[in-house]
Design a protein around this motif. Structure first.
Motif, PDB file in Angstrom:
ATOM      1  N   ASN B 385       0.845  -1.182   0.000  1.00  0.00           N
ATOM      2  CA  ASN B 385       0.000   0.000   0.000  1.00  0.00           C
ATOM      3  C   ASN B 385       0.881   1.232   0.000  1.00  0.00           C
ATOM      4  O   ASN B 385       1.821   1.334   0.765  1.00  0.00           O
ATOM      5  CB  ASN B 385      -0.897   0.026   1.240  1.00  0.00           C
ATOM      6  N   GLY B 417      -2.523  -1.360  -3.238  1.00  0.00           N
ATOM      7  CA  GLY B 417      -3.381  -0.190  -3.126  1.00  0.00           C
ATOM      8  C   GLY B 417      -2.588   1.082  -3.349  1.00  0.00           C
ATOM      9  O   GLY B 417      -1.409   1.157  -3.017  1.00  0.00           O
ATOM     10  N   ALA B 418      -3.231   2.085  -3.942  1.00  0.00           N
ATOM     11  CA  ALA B 418      -2.601   3.392  -4.133  1.00  0.00           C
ATOM     12  C   ALA B 418      -3.579   4.440  -3.644  1.00  0.00           C
ATOM     13  O   ALA B 418      -4.749   4.424  -4.023  1.00  0.00           O
ATOM     14  CB  ALA B 418      -2.283   3.627  -5.602  1.00  0.00           C
ATOM     15  N   HIS B 419      -3.105   5.310  -2.785  1.00  0.00           N
ATOM     16  CA  HIS B 419      -4.015   6.266  -2.155  1.00  0.00           C
ATOM     17  C   HIS B 419      -3.430   7.669  -2.223  1.00  0.00           C
ATOM     18  O   HIS B 419      -2.221   7.843  -2.194  1.00  0.00           O
ATOM     19  CB  HIS B 419      -4.261   5.861  -0.707  1.00  0.00           C
ATOM     20  N   THR B 420      -4.310   8.630  -2.277  1.00  0.00           N
ATOM     21  CA  THR B 420      -3.889  10.021  -2.349  1.00  0.00           C
ATOM     22  C   THR B 420      -4.705  10.817  -1.353  1.00  0.00           C
ATOM     23  O   THR B 420      -5.932  10.777  -1.404  1.00  0.00           O
ATOM     24  CB  THR B 420      -4.135  10.595  -3.762  1.00  0.00           C
ATOM     25  N   VAL B 421      -4.044  11.483  -0.436  1.00  0.00           N
ATOM     26  CA  VAL B 421      -4.765  12.269   0.570  1.00  0.00           C
ATOM     27  C   VAL B 421      -4.162  13.671   0.664  1.00  0.00           C
ATOM     28  O   VAL B 421      -3.335  13.942   1.526  1.00  0.00           O
ATOM     29  CB  VAL B 421      -4.690  11.606   1.969  1.00  0.00           C
TER      30      VAL B 421
END
Lengths: 424, 497
Positions: B385, B417-421
């Motif tokens: 992740n 998973g790839a997430h951007t916050v």
């Protein structure tokens, strides 16, 4: 896990709501066990506070500083408020201080409507959001709207009027549910208006079956002293569409929270919005789009125009589950800051667990483009008009996709009226 | 998607044996007993012969740490860390500080040799040989080598001293330049800043200290090479770089650790101070042991890095290539205080197998006409992740502030998973902020194009990934860019190229 303790002001505010529940519970309609469970959750969790990630930009302190009362038997003359409703020729369901008023309503023919008790719906769960727990605990009324398979139920207005009960601020928590069976269609135009100070905390859950389309146009134009904290859940099955636009305009503190779940292949959600805020208003538009099935699509265009000392918040989360291959998610959030005191906080967010997806988001923040203003001025357009043209152009990307003509006209009119009060 | 399947197959075929830096070195060590308490802190302070004020500072940080809670907001999952089950001090045994390289334990020198780190002066990094005819003209790099808790060697100090540059272990700076350390230590990252910074402030053992005097352009690249070797130790280093008015420095940082089954903790603090017109370029190639393919072992990397653009027109630029660590928690930030100051953040974060990374930056605009640029490329493969978390904040005073942010994520395989916050906050209407983020997979057309021209699957993917990261890699100093490209290929070996 460490328990998150809310600030003491919020704890006291929550106690006031709990006291109200304790006094009312014998008289509230519906399943008492469900309410008791919601009350337990609310007792434990309280009101959402700034230490929670989803509420970091919206602090409910002004809400808890206000004392709320039980809505009285409506004595107020709703005439002036009703007169302000946009002229849309369609059946309407009118709620005054959260209670259904048959005398002011015109029920639809094609859709089945039940009122008199909270329409709990299958989606909104007290454990998922604290405001939903509060709603479940205290909801007294609501509309349950069902459209049978294959039926186009046309347009329906869902109107909420908050009245100024002689300076006694009231709080109401209506609970609505919409169910569109396979292939059904409905345009639901939700209008919130009022006078004085009150809290409107509605929860609406919409289940959209295969191939059905719910168009949800929302005009939040509550009274300047009001609080609007709404939560919408929309579940979209295979090939269905939840097409929404929200105009966040009124209330001193407003939060419109939308949870859309694309549960079946080919489902789509459009969550467009505009927030026009001035003075000391605080407006928050928060969305969570869950792509749970392959080939689903979401589109969000959110525009903020902020003047005075207004604070705007946009939080948008796109979640893509492992199974949701070929997801197409797009989100654009733009803010125009028109005065030195205005503030924008935005948090676009992607959470992606599938690899074959196309997801993007963009955000821009700035003031009116000086070159564009100059262009218009150099062609003889007066300053005020030039600014109006540019602001209107800025909003067009969110407003133009609305295909319902009367609905769009009403929203456009609200935008124009807002701009006029700013210019004045 | 045959191409992806093929890639996945290779992921499965290759094991964690590709971590080439996983050997450990047998060296006689002096260790503090396990556990953390005031006595340990006093022991560290006594070992370093520190002045009273520094011990007091450590103890107050420790007191603050005891009251703090470990942050849980990051998208990271790990079993609770037992802070009492670690050695907080581990140093190679040696007599009263080596005066020259000849006195350094030959086993240590051999280890650095094996790692490819030149501790011999005038040595030249691979990849740039023959850059100049004259030896004097060849690019040179001064190295500070930190081994577990202590700095074992610092090269080129005499050459640097000629131009007034101070480059030495921070423990030595405390002795020799106490006024400078005291003036700046903890002013960018206060001791109570966050959980891991407080822990570091209490127990930091060594790190690098750099001081560039007014108007001096540092004559060579400075670099620190961090190595965790001992078992069950935490590494807590502290770096402080001060660039006076009009000065310039480029600083490189590299890290590796042996391959072990248990997790090891690394909690560093880096503070940068840039005065008027000063420039600091800080580049990191982070290659801590990432754990094996099943997610066993690896370094927990909790790092606080912050730069303070105190002076007008100062510039701080962070470039990082993060390929290692089981867990990365790291947000190199810039406080843009001086009018017209510039902050930059260029990042490539690669996660494979069971790695988790939550990394990004903070740009705090305070001064007028401050600008910041953020370019972040995240690549996730395997079961990993990878999260970008960033903040751009414009304070009301930051008239004319400008930010551009670009975050792109690449997913390889459907178990990651790839997430951007991102957080974007503006309180000044004249500020202009732009943010863009995309997530996609490796384009089938690009892959097909490369394959059709005879590139193997792995080479094709490697080429595409390098292209994806180009905007960041081109910001690295040349020596590092070569290493980073190779590292990218190795990290994704089996998954991409």
């Amino acid at each position: 896990m460490n328990a998150i303790r809310p600030p003491s002001a919020l704890r006291e505010g929550a106690l006031a709501f709990l006291a109200r529940y304790d006094g009312l519970k014998a008289r509230l309609p519906g399943d008492p066990a469900l309410r008791a469970a919601a009350a337990e959750l609310f007792r434990a969790g309280g009101l959402p506070g700034p230490r929670e990630e989803a509420w970091r930009y919206t602090f409910l302190r002004p809400l808890v500083e206000q004392e709320f009362h039980e809505p009285l038997v409506p004595l107020a003359d709703c005439g002036p408020l009703l007169a302000r409703l946009p002229a849309i020729d369609a059946p309407r369901l009118v709620f005054v201080d959260g209670r259904y008023r048959g005398d002011l309503s015109v029920p639809p023919v094609q859709a089945m409507v039940t009122t008199g008790a909270p329409a709990l719906g299958p989606l909104a769960r007290p454990e998922s959001e604290k405001m939903v727990a509060l709603n479940t605990m205290l909801a007294e009324d609501g509309a349950e709207i069902a459209v049978p398979a294959g039926v186009d139920a046309g347009t329906l207005l869902l109107v909420s009027l908050g009245t100024d009960a002689h300076g006694r601020a009231v709080a109401f928590h209506p609970r609505h549910a919409v169910h569109l069976a396979a292939g059904a269609r409905l345009t639901l135009i939700e209008i919130c208006m009022g006078e004085g100070a009150y809290l409107h905390n509605p929860v609406l859950s919409a289940t959209i079956e295969a191939g059905a389309t719910l168009t949800h146009l929302r005009l939040q134009d509550e009274a300047k002293g009001a609080f609007h904290l709404s939560t919408v859940y929309a579940d979209v099955a295979e090939g269905g569409t939840y097409d929404s636009f929200a105009l966040n305009l009124g209330a001193r503190l407003a939060r419109m929270e939308v949870h859309a779940r694309l549960a079946g292949p080919g489902a789509a959600a459009h969550l467009n919005a505009a927030q026009l805020l001035s003075g000391n208003q605080h407006g928050d538009f928060t969305t969570v789009v869950a792509h749970d099935a392959p080939n689903t699509q979401s589109r969000q265009t959110v525009k903020n125009v902020l003047t005075g000392n207004a604070r705007g918040v946009f939080q948008g989360k796109i979640e893509v589950a492992r199974a949701a291959q070929k997801t197409d998610g797009y989100q654009m959030n733009q803010a125009l800051l028109l005065s030195p005191g205005a503030e924008i906080n935005c948090k676009p967010q992607l959470e992606i667990y599938a690899d074959d997806v196309k997801c993007s988001h963009g955000a821009t923040v700035g003031e009116l483009d000086a070159a564009q203003l100059f262009y218009l001025r150099s062609r003889g357009v007066p300053e005020a008009e030039a600014r109006a043209i540019l602001v209107r152009a800025f909003l067009s990307e969110a407003l133009d996709p609305i295909t319902h003509e009367a609905g769009r006209a009403a929203l456009e009119q609200a935008v124009a009226a807002w701009w006029e009060t700013q210019a004045a | 998607m045959p191409a992806v399947e093929e890639t996945l197959d290779t992921v499965n075929a290759v094991t964690g044996s590709t971590y080439k830096w996983g050997f450990s070195t047998d060296i006689e060590m002096e260790m503090a007993p396990k556990g953390l308490n005031e006595d340990i802190i006093r022991l560290i302070s006594a070992r370093k012969n520190e002045p009273e004020w520094l011990l007091a500072w450590r103890l107050s940080a420790y007191a603050a740490w005891l009251k703090m809670e470990e942050p849980e907001w990051a998208m990271l999952r790990h079993p609770p860390i037992d802070y009492q089950d670690l050695h907080y001090y581990a140093a190679p045994k040696q007599k009263a500080g080596p005066k020259s390289l000849d006195e350094v334990d030959p086993a240590l020198l051999a280890m650095y040799e094996k790692l490819g780190i030149p501790l011999k002066e005038r040595a030249i990094l691979a990849g740039v040989q023959g850059a100049g005819e004259d030896e004097q003209e060849r690019p040179q790099v001064a190295v500070d080598a930190v081994f577990d808790s202590v700095s074992v060697a610092t090269t080129f100090r005499a050459t640097l001293a000629k131009s007034g540059v101070i480059f030495c272990p921070i423990s030595e700076a405390v002795q020799e330049h106490p006024e400078l350390v005291r003036q700046y230590l903890g002013t960018v990252v206060p001791a109570q800043d966050n959980y891991f910074a407080a822990l570091n402030s209490a127990v930091f053992t060594d790190g690098s200290f750099v001081y560039i005097p007014k108007g001096v352009r540092c004559p060579m690249e400075l670099s620190t090479y961090f190595r965790i070797n001992a078992r069950n130790t935490g590494q807590f280093e502290r770096t402080l770089i001060i660039a006076e008015e009009g000065s310039q420095v480029s600083y490189l940082e590299g890290c590796t650790a042996p391959q072990r089954d248990e997790n090891q903790l690394h909690a560093a603090v880096v503070e940068l101070v840039a005065m008027d017109d000063a420039r600091i370029k800080y580049s990191t190639v982070q290659n801590w042991y990432p754990g094996d393919t099943e997610g066993r072992g690896g370094i927990y990397n909790f790092v606080t890095k912050r730069g303070d653009c105190r002076g007008a027109r100062s510039k701080i630029s962070w470039t990082q290539v993060e390929t290692g660590s089981a867990i990365t928690w790291k947000y190199p930030s810039c406080i843009l205080r001086g009018d017209g100051s510039v902050g930059e953040f260029y990042s490539v974060a690669v996660t494979n197998n069971h790695q988790q990374a939550d990394t990004g930056t903070k740009m705090i605009h305070i001064g007028k006409n401050t600008t910041s640029t953020i370019v972040s490329k995240g690549i996730s493969a395997g079961h990993s992740n990878n999260t970008y978390r960033g903040l751009v904040r414009v304070r009301p005073s930051a008239a004319g502030a400008r930010n551009f942010t670009q975050c792109d994520s690449l997913l390889i395989g459907n178990n990651c998973g790839a997430h951007t916050v991102p957080y974007i906050e503006s309180r000044n209407p004249t500020a202009k902020l732009e943010h863009e983020a995309t997530t996609s997979k490796i384009d089938e057309d690009q892959l097909f194009y490369c394959r059709q021209r005879g590139l193997s699957q792995e080479d094709a993917v490697g080429l595409i990934v390098n292209g994806f990261c180009k905007d960041v890699l081109k910001e690295l100093p040349m020596e590092f860019a070569v290493e980073a490209q190779k590292l990218l290929a190795v990290s994704l070996e089996g998954s991409v190229g």
